[in-house]
Design a protein around this motif. Structure first.
Motif, PDB file in Angstrom:
ATOM      1  N   VAL A 162      66.345  90.480  55.161  1.00 26.63           N
ATOM      2  CA  VAL A 162      65.764  89.132  55.156  1.00 26.63           C
ATOM      3  C   VAL A 162      66.805  88.110  55.589  1.00 26.63           C
ATOM      4  N   ALA A 163      68.017  88.229  55.074  1.00 27.21           N
ATOM      5  CA  ALA A 163      69.077  87.282  55.419  1.00 27.21           C
ATOM      6  C   ALA A 163      69.400  87.326  56.909  1.00 27.21           C
ATOM      7  N   LYS A 164      69.464  88.531  57.475  1.00 25.92           N
ATOM      8  CA  LYS A 164      69.750  88.660  58.917  1.00 25.92           C
ATOM      9  C   LYS A 164      68.623  88.058  59.748  1.00 25.92           C
ATOM     10  N   ALA A 165      67.394  88.352  59.360  1.00 22.92           N
ATOM     11  CA  ALA A 165      66.242  87.838  60.108  1.00 22.92           C
ATOM     12  C   ALA A 165      66.164  86.320  60.008  1.00 22.92           C
ATOM     13  N   ALA A 166      66.429  85.773  58.828  1.00 21.02           N
ATOM     14  CA  ALA A 166      66.380  84.321  58.639  1.00 21.02           C
ATOM     15  C   ALA A 166      67.442  83.620  59.486  1.00 21.02           C
ATOM     16  N   SER A 167      68.621  84.230  59.590  1.00 24.64           N
ATOM     17  CA  SER A 167      69.680  83.661  60.416  1.00 24.64           C
ATOM     18  C   SER A 167      69.261  83.616  61.887  1.00 24.64           C
ATOM     19  N   LYS A 168      68.640  84.691  62.377  1.00 27.38           N
ATOM     20  CA  LYS A 168      68.141  84.710  63.761  1.00 27.38           C
ATOM     21  C   LYS A 168      67.053  83.660  63.953  1.00 27.38           C
ATOM     22  N   LEU A 169      66.226  83.490  62.927  1.00 30.44           N
ATOM     23  CA  LEU A 169      65.134  82.516  62.995  1.00 30.44           C
ATOM     24  C   LEU A 169      65.683  81.102  63.172  1.00 30.44           C
ATOM     25  N   ARG A 170      66.709  80.766  62.409  1.00 28.29           N
ATOM     26  CA  ARG A 170      67.284  79.423  62.497  1.00 28.29           C
ATOM     27  C   ARG A 170      68.004  79.203  63.826  1.00 28.29           C
ATOM     28  N   ILE A 173      53.229  78.909  52.016  1.00 28.33           N
ATOM     29  CA  ILE A 173      52.367  77.730  52.094  1.00 28.33           C
ATOM     30  C   ILE A 173      52.976  76.711  53.044  1.00 28.33           C
ATOM     31  N   SER A 174      54.280  76.494  52.902  1.00 29.02           N
ATOM     32  CA  SER A 174      55.020  75.635  53.822  1.00 29.02           C
ATOM     33  C   SER A 174      55.926  76.516  54.663  1.00 29.02           C
ATOM     34  N   LEU A 175      55.808  76.432  55.976  1.00 29.94           N
ATOM     35  CA  LEU A 175      56.619  77.262  56.859  1.00 29.94           C
ATOM     36  C   LEU A 175      58.094  77.039  56.563  1.00 29.94           C
ATOM     37  N   THR A 176      58.878  78.102  56.643  1.00 29.40           N
ATOM     38  CA  THR A 176      60.256  78.008  56.185  1.00 29.40           C
ATOM     39  C   THR A 176      61.192  78.881  57.004  1.00 29.40           C
ATOM     40  N   ALA A 177      62.485  78.560  56.921  1.00 35.40           N
ATOM     41  CA  ALA A 177      63.562  79.409  57.434  1.00 35.40           C
ATOM     42  C   ALA A 177      64.678  79.453  56.400  1.00 35.40           C
ATOM     43  N   ASP A 178      64.337  79.115  55.165  1.00 32.67           N
ATOM     44  CA  ASP A 178      65.295  79.094  54.060  1.00 32.67           C
ATOM     45  C   ASP A 178      65.498  80.519  53.540  1.00 32.67           C
ATOM     46  N   THR A 179      66.708  81.023  53.678  1.00 30.77           N
ATOM     47  CA  THR A 179      67.006  82.395  53.251  1.00 30.77           C
ATOM     48  C   THR A 179      66.665  82.612  51.787  1.00 30.77           C
ATOM     49  N   ARG A 180      66.968  81.625  50.948  1.00 36.03           N
ATOM     50  CA  ARG A 180      66.729  81.771  49.510  1.00 36.03           C
ATOM     51  C   ARG A 180      65.244  81.914  49.201  1.00 36.03           C
ATOM     52  N   VAL A 181      64.431  81.096  49.830  1.00 40.91           N
ATOM     53  CA  VAL A 181      62.979  81.158  49.616  1.00 40.91           C
ATOM     54  C   VAL A 181      62.423  82.495  50.099  1.00 40.91           C
ATOM     55  N   MET A 182      62.916  82.952  51.244  1.00 43.45           N
ATOM     56  CA  MET A 182      62.404  84.184  51.836  1.00 43.45           C
ATOM     57  C   MET A 182      62.829  85.413  51.030  1.00 43.45           C
ATOM     58  N   ILE A 183      64.042  85.406  50.514  1.00 40.26           N
ATOM     59  CA  ILE A 183      64.491  86.521  49.680  1.00 40.26           C
ATOM     60  C   ILE A 183      63.693  86.586  48.385  1.00 40.26           C
ATOM     61  N   MET A 190      65.963  74.584  60.594  1.00 44.13           N
ATOM     62  CA  MET A 190      65.357  75.048  59.343  1.00 44.13           C
ATOM     63  C   MET A 190      64.366  74.020  58.814  1.00 44.13           C
ATOM     64  N   HIS A 191      63.178  74.502  58.490  1.00 45.81           N
ATOM     65  CA  HIS A 191      62.176  73.627  57.889  1.00 45.81           C
ATOM     66  C   HIS A 191      62.656  73.224  56.501  1.00 45.81           C
ATOM     67  N   GLN A 249      67.119  80.100  66.700  1.00 51.82           N
ATOM     68  CA  GLN A 249      66.196  79.688  67.750  1.00 51.82           C
ATOM     69  C   GLN A 249      65.349  78.481  67.316  1.00 51.82           C
ATOM     70  N   GLN A 250      65.824  77.791  66.291  1.00 51.24           N
ATOM     71  CA  GLN A 250      65.209  76.540  65.848  1.00 51.24           C
ATOM     72  C   GLN A 250      63.749  76.733  65.420  1.00 51.24           C
ATOM     73  N   SER A 251      63.478  77.839  64.732  1.00 49.56           N
ATOM     74  CA  SER A 251      62.103  78.167  64.355  1.00 49.56           C
ATOM     75  C   SER A 251      61.944  78.278  62.844  1.00 49.56           C
ATOM     76  N   VAL A 252      60.690  78.314  62.413  1.00 51.67           N
ATOM     77  CA  VAL A 252      60.316  78.592  61.027  1.00 51.67           C
ATOM     78  C   VAL A 252      59.223  79.655  61.068  1.00 51.67           C
ATOM     79  N   CYS A 253      58.964  80.310  59.933  1.00 51.05           N
ATOM     80  CA  CYS A 253      57.964  81.380  59.934  1.00 51.05           C
ATOM     81  C   CYS A 253      56.887  81.133  58.882  1.00 51.05           C
ATOM     82  N   HIS A 254      55.740  81.746  59.111  1.00 53.59           N
ATOM     83  CA  HIS A 254      54.593  81.610  58.223  1.00 53.59           C
ATOM     84  C   HIS A 254      54.433  82.839  57.327  1.00 53.59           C
ATOM     85  N   TYR A 255      54.747  84.025  57.896  1.00 52.94           N
ATOM     86  CA  TYR A 255      54.557  85.269  57.156  1.00 52.94           C
ATOM     87  C   TYR A 255      55.850  86.079  57.122  1.00 52.94           C
ATOM     88  N   LEU A 256      56.056  86.758  56.010  1.00 53.30           N
ATOM     89  CA  LEU A 256      57.135  87.724  55.880  1.00 53.30           C
ATOM     90  C   LEU A 256      56.522  89.065  55.504  1.00 53.30           C
TER      91      LEU A 256
END
Length: 444
Positions: A270-278, A312-322, A378-379, A280-287
């Motif tokens: 999750v941490a690696k994927a979130a770093s790649k997400l940020r 519910i709110s699109l995010t790129a926050d590693t903590r929220v995603m973990i 990051m959103h 490219q200046q993006s946020v995600c809806h589903y994990l």
């Protein structure tokens, strides 16, 4: 005109570059967990070592013929690729990075190159090899497909000296006649078999086919290939596209049966994927996360688990995603399964500035805060969250992350890498020569 620059035996030559003692010696590079051969130097190819063969099948052969074997050093390869591409971009204004070791150049934007394509191709090859040290082959043609065909000739025929320009209709026809259709860009084993069934065995036989007939049998993709072989450009230079999904997964070096170990692996991905997400200046809806045992296991039936979390709110926050991943894993975990692989996938990606405003935010200021992001893409729902993630990214960018150590700052749920004996096995890993100053070669 288009040019294709292709690095020769890229992984193997990256390893040989920092080992002068391996000049003219056979070298192979292995896949994750040192499983299969994924790269071979030209000397190793001459020995008959096949691509994709399991290492245990050729281990004794490699020892007998003094073949040097390396584990995959992705940090080194990515850095060397960036150096090659940066050099190319100084020599042509329009470049499409096609893969880690290939790049297309659109030469019509560079009149100096068009004056003499052979001279330009030779100069391009010399400068790349001089500045970076990685040997390349260069093919030049009227379309991308023709450039690919020219690159094939540049690698196969020593008389080209690594540079092939397809300008003469006579030479184009001759090359097409002696090249099997299966060597053509975009023609895989299935297409080759179907083309052979129709009596098409060479590239020339495909080129003289009626495009409409090819489309009828194979669809629009191969029709475009047919058109490109006749000089009609159907594939333009593309800008680097943002990823529609991001995946991080790895096989374990040993079977994992402990839920805490599996959780650490999932959190690390999750941490690696979130770093790649940020990045490219993006946020995600589903994990989505998944784990499975080996399909070849004879001890227990094949078992796979998977689950998904919708933010519910699109995010790129590693903590929220973990936190979300741990919640999903707890609900789908199956005990007594010998897990062989795990990973995560981020879906529903969009740019941070495309995020819809929060209808239920208490004020306009909160809605703006929820909809916009900092420079890391990051959103954010609050300035504090943005600052924390931003600092983490900056520290990890500054102090780096190589193959031997964990990120400088990481979430505790990821665990400490040095204590994780399930991490990917790379027993023959080379140093990170270009990204870690402590691993530079020393002389006495």
């Amino acid at each position: 005109m288009y040019a294709l620059v292709d690095c020769n035996s890229f992984y193997a030559n990256c390893e040989k570059l920092f080992r002068p003692d391996l000049k003219d010696k056979p070298v192979v590079v292995l896949s994750n967990n040192d499983g299969c051969v994924v790269a071979r130097s030209s000397e190793a190819k001459l020995l008959g070592i096949k691509m994709g063969v399991p290492y245990f099948q050729v281990k004794d052969f490699c020892a007998e013929h003094k073949v040097t074997v390396f584990s995959s050093n992705y940090t080194l390869y990515a850095d060397m690729s960036q150096r090659v591409m940066s050099t190319i971009e100084t020599l042509c204004p329009t470049v499409e990075v096609y893969s880690i070791d290939e790049a297309f150049l659109y030469l019509a934007d560079y009149p100096l190159a068009m004056q003499d394509l052979n001279v330009y191709g030779a100069k391009l090859k010399t400068i790349i090899e001089c500045h970076v040290g990685i040997p390349v082959s260069i093919g030049i043609g009227s379309t991308k497909t023709m450039a690919k065909l020219a690159n094939f000739a540049a690698k196969k025929y020593p008389a080209t000296k690594g540079v092939c320009v397809l300008e003469s209709l006579r030479w184009i026809r001759r090359l097409m006649q002696i090249t099997e259709v299966g060597e053509l860009w975009g023609v895989g084993r299935r297409y080759k078999a179907r083309l052979n069934h129709l009596g098409i065995y060479t590239v020339y036989q495909l080129a003289i086919c009626e495009p409409a007939k090819i489309r009828q049998h194979f669809g629009v993709v191969l029709e475009r290939t047919c058109l490109e072989l006749n000089g009609q450009s159907c594939l333009e230079i593309e800008e680097a596209a943002l990823k529609k999904q991001i995946i991080s997964s790895r096989s374990f070096s040993r079977r994992v049966t402990c839920p805490d170990e599996l959780s650490e692996a999932i959190c690390s991905h999750v941490a690696k994927a979130a770093s790649k997400l940020r990045r490219q200046q993006s946020v995600c809806h589903y994990l989505s996360l998944f784990a499975m045992n080996s399909s070849f296991s004879q001890a227990q039936p094949y078992t796979a688990i998977s689950g998904q979390y919708c933010f519910i709110s699109l995010t790129a926050d590693t903590r929220v995603m973990i936190a979300a991943a741990r919640q999903v894993l707890a609900s789908i975990y199956k005990a007594e399964v010998h897990y062989a692989k795990a990973g995560v996938m981020l879906l529903g990606l969009c740019q941070h500035h495309e995020v819809q405003l929060d209808l239920f935010a208490e004020s306009d200021e909160e809605r703006q805060t929820a909809a916009h992001s900092d420079s890391k893409g990051m959103h954010r729902s609050a300035q504090k969250t943005a600052a924390i993630i931003s600092v983490m990214d900056e520290l990890n960018k500054k102090f780096g992350q190589n193959n031997q150590q964990q990120a400088a700052v990481f979430i505790a749920s990821e665990g400490i890498k040095e204590r994780q004996n399930w991490q990917m096995s790379r027993a023959m890993l080379s140093p990170c020569y270009t990204t870690d100053i402590t691993q530079l070669p020393k002389t006495h």
